[in-house]
Write a protein that holds these residues in place. Structure first.
Motif, PDB file in Angstrom:
ATOM      1  N   ARG A  86       0.925  -1.135   0.085  1.00  0.00           N
ATOM      2  CA  ARG A  86       0.135  -0.354   0.027  1.00  0.00           C
ATOM      3  C   ARG A  86       0.703   1.372  -0.287  1.00  0.00           C
ATOM      4  NH1 ARG A  86      -5.168  -0.385   0.852  1.00  0.00           N
ATOM      5  NH2 ARG A  86      -6.018  -2.183   1.490  1.00  0.00           N
TER       6      ARG A  86
ATOM      7  N   PRO B 120      -7.385   6.256  -4.329  1.00  0.00           N
ATOM      8  CA  PRO B 120      -6.998   5.391  -3.664  1.00  0.00           C
ATOM      9  C   PRO B 120      -8.390   4.086  -4.554  1.00  0.00           C
ATOM     10  CG  PRO B 120      -7.603   7.077  -2.477  1.00  0.00           C
ATOM     11  CD  PRO B 120      -7.234   7.276  -4.164  1.00  0.00           C
ATOM     12  N   GLU B 121      -9.243   4.071  -5.145  1.00  0.00           N
ATOM     13  CA  GLU B 121     -10.143   3.075  -5.595  1.00  0.00           C
ATOM     14  C   GLU B 121      -9.210   2.154  -6.672  1.00  0.00           C
ATOM     15  OE1 GLU B 121     -10.226   6.204  -5.685  1.00  0.00           O
ATOM     16  OE2 GLU B 121     -12.197   6.608  -4.636  1.00  0.00           O
ATOM     17  N   ALA B 122      -7.626   2.700  -7.055  1.00  0.00           N
ATOM     18  CA  ALA B 122      -6.966   1.785  -8.130  1.00  0.00           C
ATOM     19  C   ALA B 122      -6.003   0.942  -6.606  1.00  0.00           C
ATOM     20  CB  ALA B 122      -5.957   3.046  -8.468  1.00  0.00           C
TER      21      ALA B 122
ATOM     22  N   ASP C 176      -6.912  -0.144  -4.249  1.00  0.00           N
ATOM     23  CA  ASP C 176      -7.700  -1.282  -4.178  1.00  0.00           C
ATOM     24  C   ASP C 176      -8.187  -2.460  -4.911  1.00  0.00           C
ATOM     25  OD1 ASP C 176      -8.145  -0.237  -1.291  1.00  0.00           O
ATOM     26  OD2 ASP C 176     -10.632   0.760  -1.516  1.00  0.00           O
ATOM     27  N   HIS C 177      -8.369  -1.613  -6.309  1.00  0.00           N
ATOM     28  CA  HIS C 177      -7.789  -3.156  -7.344  1.00  0.00           C
ATOM     29  C   HIS C 177      -6.856  -3.863  -7.712  1.00  0.00           C
ATOM     30  CE1 HIS C 177      -9.008  -4.456 -11.254  1.00  0.00           C
ATOM     31  NE2 HIS C 177      -8.091  -3.710 -11.419  1.00  0.00           N
TER      32      HIS C 177
END
Length: 158
Positions: free
Chosen positions: A32, A42-44, A46-47
């Protein structure tokens, strides 16, 4: 003029992180952090994390196992130091417990014996009290349990 860091597409970031995780076992926190340094949203993140876990590039238990094994066998750390370091990396309590089961009691005591004897050999210019203090602080710093350390010191110096 301030230089902007390279920006990555999702595909580039996936490949880069795949190589990063394949090279050496990593904890989720490290990955992370690396993704944040790469300026991923953040979305990337998480993906990418989900992809790495799903495709077994990232495995918390495998990381905890190799970390515990390596720090014990190579750096001669005691269980308390290993636990502290794994907690700092946000590894689950269950994974920590499982990883410490790899270390047998016999092997644990043998390493403590070797470590204590080697350290004691270096303390030639010390009084008995100084030897006890230096040996105990050395072993405690490396994460060995109090009772084991004090038993070992009594065995070697009394």
């Amino acid at each position: 003029m301030k230089r902007q860091g390279k920006s990555y597409t999702l595909e580039e970031a996936l490949k880069k992180m795949g190589r990063y995780c394949a090279y050496q076992d990593r904890c989720h926190q490290e990955v992370r952090q690396k993704l944040r340094e790469m300026k991923m949203i953040p979305e990337a993140i998480d993906h990418i994390m989900a992809y790495l876990i799903e495709h077994d590039f990232l495995n918390e238990q495998r990381f905890a196992d190799s970390f515990a094994r390596g720090k014990f066998r190579i750096k001669k750390w005691g269980k308390l130091r290993i636990i502290r370091e794994l907690r700092q990396r946000e590894i689950s309590q269950l994974a920590i417990k499982k990883s410490l089961k790899q270390i047998t009691d016999q092997e644990y005591r043998e390493v403590l014996d070797d470590l204590a004897l080697k350290r004691l050999e270096t303390l030639t210019q010390c009084t008995a009290l100084e030897k006890k203090q230096k040996l105990s602080s050395y072993l405690l710093y490396r994460g060995w349990e109090n009772e084991l350390v004090y038993d070992k010191i009594r065995e070697l110096l009394d």
